[in-house]
Scaffold this motif. Sequence first.
Motif, PDB file in Angstrom:
ATOM      1  N   PRO A  13      94.610   8.554  -7.950  1.00 40.49           N
ATOM      2  CA  PRO A  13      95.113   7.246  -7.499  1.00 40.49           C
ATOM      3  C   PRO A  13      94.303   6.068  -8.058  1.00 40.49           C
ATOM      4  O   PRO A  13      94.873   5.024  -8.386  1.00 40.49           O
ATOM      5  CB  PRO A  13      94.994   7.324  -5.970  1.00 40.49           C
ATOM      6  CG  PRO A  13      95.085   8.785  -5.668  1.00 40.49           C
ATOM      7  CD  PRO A  13      94.392   9.457  -6.824  1.00 40.49           C
ATOM      8  N   GLU A  14      92.992   6.247  -8.207  1.00 42.56           N
ATOM      9  CA  GLU A  14      92.173   5.183  -8.810  1.00 42.56           C
ATOM     10  C   GLU A  14      92.493   5.036 -10.295  1.00 42.56           C
ATOM     11  O   GLU A  14      92.554   3.919 -10.817  1.00 42.56           O
ATOM     12  CB  GLU A  14      90.689   5.483  -8.618  1.00 42.56           C
ATOM     13  CG  GLU A  14      90.201   5.349  -7.197  1.00 42.56           C
ATOM     14  CD  GLU A  14      88.715   5.627  -7.089  1.00 42.56           C
ATOM     15  OE1 GLU A  14      87.936   5.050  -7.888  1.00 42.56           O
ATOM     16  OE2 GLU A  14      88.337   6.423  -6.212  1.00 42.56           O
ATOM     17  N   ILE A  15      92.687   6.163 -10.968  1.00 36.43           N
ATOM     18  CA  ILE A  15      93.041   6.137 -12.394  1.00 36.43           C
ATOM     19  C   ILE A  15      94.393   5.447 -12.570  1.00 36.43           C
ATOM     20  O   ILE A  15      94.551   4.574 -13.428  1.00 36.43           O
ATOM     21  CB  ILE A  15      93.100   7.568 -12.968  1.00 36.43           C
ATOM     22  CG1 ILE A  15      91.752   8.281 -12.835  1.00 36.43           C
ATOM     23  CG2 ILE A  15      93.596   7.562 -14.404  1.00 36.43           C
ATOM     24  CD1 ILE A  15      90.607   7.665 -13.577  1.00 36.43           C
ATOM     25  N   VAL A  18      94.411   1.664 -12.644  1.00 37.18           N
ATOM     26  CA  VAL A  18      93.863   1.018 -13.843  1.00 37.18           C
ATOM     27  C   VAL A  18      94.650   1.393 -15.100  1.00 37.18           C
ATOM     28  O   VAL A  18      94.522   0.742 -16.142  1.00 37.18           O
ATOM     29  CB  VAL A  18      92.362   1.381 -13.994  1.00 37.18           C
ATOM     30  CG1 VAL A  18      91.746   0.775 -15.230  1.00 37.18           C
ATOM     31  CG2 VAL A  18      91.593   0.953 -12.758  1.00 37.18           C
ATOM     32  N   LEU A  19      95.491   2.410 -15.013  1.00 35.45           N
ATOM     33  CA  LEU A  19      96.187   2.919 -16.193  1.00 35.45           C
ATOM     34  C   LEU A  19      96.990   1.868 -16.960  1.00 35.45           C
ATOM     35  O   LEU A  19      96.944   1.868 -18.198  1.00 35.45           O
ATOM     36  CB  LEU A  19      97.079   4.096 -15.796  1.00 35.45           C
ATOM     37  CG  LEU A  19      97.242   5.190 -16.834  1.00 35.45           C
ATOM     38  CD1 LEU A  19      95.920   5.646 -17.416  1.00 35.45           C
ATOM     39  CD2 LEU A  19      98.000   6.353 -16.247  1.00 35.45           C
ATOM     40  N   LEU A  45      93.723  15.819 -16.883  1.00 34.76           N
ATOM     41  CA  LEU A  45      92.263  15.798 -16.856  1.00 34.76           C
ATOM     42  C   LEU A  45      91.703  14.565 -17.543  1.00 34.76           C
ATOM     43  O   LEU A  45      90.570  14.179 -17.305  1.00 34.76           O
ATOM     44  CB  LEU A  45      91.691  17.039 -17.538  1.00 34.76           C
ATOM     45  CG  LEU A  45      92.009  18.378 -16.891  1.00 34.76           C
ATOM     46  CD1 LEU A  45      91.487  19.506 -17.762  1.00 34.76           C
ATOM     47  CD2 LEU A  45      91.404  18.441 -15.502  1.00 34.76           C
ATOM     48  N   GLY A  46      92.497  13.984 -18.414  1.00 40.52           N
ATOM     49  CA  GLY A  46      92.036  12.842 -19.197  1.00 40.52           C
ATOM     50  C   GLY A  46      92.917  12.665 -20.411  1.00 40.52           C
ATOM     51  O   GLY A  46      94.116  12.915 -20.357  1.00 40.52           O
ATOM     52  N   LEU A  63      84.896   1.667 -27.282  1.00 42.38           N
ATOM     53  CA  LEU A  63      85.137   2.483 -26.091  1.00 42.38           C
ATOM     54  C   LEU A  63      84.598   1.820 -24.832  1.00 42.38           C
ATOM     55  O   LEU A  63      85.189   1.945 -23.752  1.00 42.38           O
ATOM     56  CB  LEU A  63      84.523   3.869 -26.259  1.00 42.38           C
ATOM     57  CG  LEU A  63      85.133   4.754 -27.349  1.00 42.38           C
ATOM     58  CD1 LEU A  63      84.343   6.043 -27.499  1.00 42.38           C
ATOM     59  CD2 LEU A  63      86.605   5.027 -27.080  1.00 42.38           C
ATOM     60  N   ALA A  64      83.515   1.093 -24.955  1.00 42.74           N
ATOM     61  CA  ALA A  64      82.909   0.419 -23.796  1.00 42.74           C
ATOM     62  C   ALA A  64      83.818  -0.662 -23.223  1.00 42.74           C
ATOM     63  O   ALA A  64      83.644  -1.064 -22.072  1.00 42.74           O
ATOM     64  CB  ALA A  64      81.555  -0.168 -24.177  1.00 42.74           C
ATOM     65  N   THR A  65      84.794  -1.118 -24.007  1.00 42.71           N
ATOM     66  CA  THR A  65      85.708  -2.154 -23.521  1.00 42.71           C
ATOM     67  C   THR A  65      86.943  -1.584 -22.834  1.00 42.71           C
ATOM     68  O   THR A  65      87.751  -2.342 -22.290  1.00 42.71           O
ATOM     69  CB  THR A  65      86.163  -3.086 -24.668  1.00 42.71           C
ATOM     70  OG1 THR A  65      86.960  -2.339 -25.596  1.00 42.71           O
ATOM     71  CG2 THR A  65      84.967  -3.726 -25.361  1.00 42.71           C
ATOM     72  N   ASP A  66      87.106  -0.273 -22.865  1.00 45.93           N
ATOM     73  CA  ASP A  66      88.239   0.368 -22.190  1.00 45.93           C
ATOM     74  C   ASP A  66      88.123   0.106 -20.687  1.00 45.93           C
ATOM     75  O   ASP A  66      87.057   0.319 -20.104  1.00 45.93           O
ATOM     76  CB  ASP A  66      88.220   1.868 -22.470  1.00 45.93           C
ATOM     77  CG  ASP A  66      89.370   2.630 -21.839  1.00 45.93           C
ATOM     78  OD1 ASP A  66      90.158   2.049 -21.061  1.00 45.93           O
ATOM     79  OD2 ASP A  66      89.473   3.836 -22.123  1.00 45.93           O
ATOM     80  N   PRO A  67      89.176  -0.364 -20.041  1.00 50.58           N
ATOM     81  CA  PRO A  67      89.114  -0.617 -18.599  1.00 50.58           C
ATOM     82  C   PRO A  67      88.651   0.596 -17.787  1.00 50.58           C
ATOM     83  O   PRO A  67      87.985   0.434 -16.764  1.00 50.58           O
ATOM     84  CB  PRO A  67      90.550  -1.006 -18.237  1.00 50.58           C
ATOM     85  CG  PRO A  67      91.076  -1.616 -19.488  1.00 50.58           C
ATOM     86  CD  PRO A  67      90.462  -0.812 -20.601  1.00 50.58           C
TER      87      PRO A  67
END
Length: 99
Positions: A13-15, A18-19, A45-46, A63-67
């Motif tokens: 649900p958290e994913i 933000v998806l 899983l991802g 990658l660090a900017t991915d929400p």
Amino acid sequence: MYVVLLTYTAPLPEIDYVLPDHVEWVARQYDHNHLLASGRRDLHLGEVMIARPMARLKLDAILATDPLAVKHLAHYEVVEFSATRTCPELRLLNEAIPH
């Protein structure tokens, strides 16, 4: 070239919340010509992303900017490899062939 294995570290649900932002982020990476392919892993899983050749520090910064990263909802494993054989469609990315 890189294979990025993204593993969700939070409940779905958290994913899911933000998806939509993550999907926009992925689209921007294609617009900037950073990604070759991406998609969901089995069992939700991802995800898996294949990134073009670039400096590793540049990829890490992207990658660090991915929400999902900003909100600490995923872990990223980056596997670097040099493409020495490719299908004809990816011949320009084959690092073993001088261009």
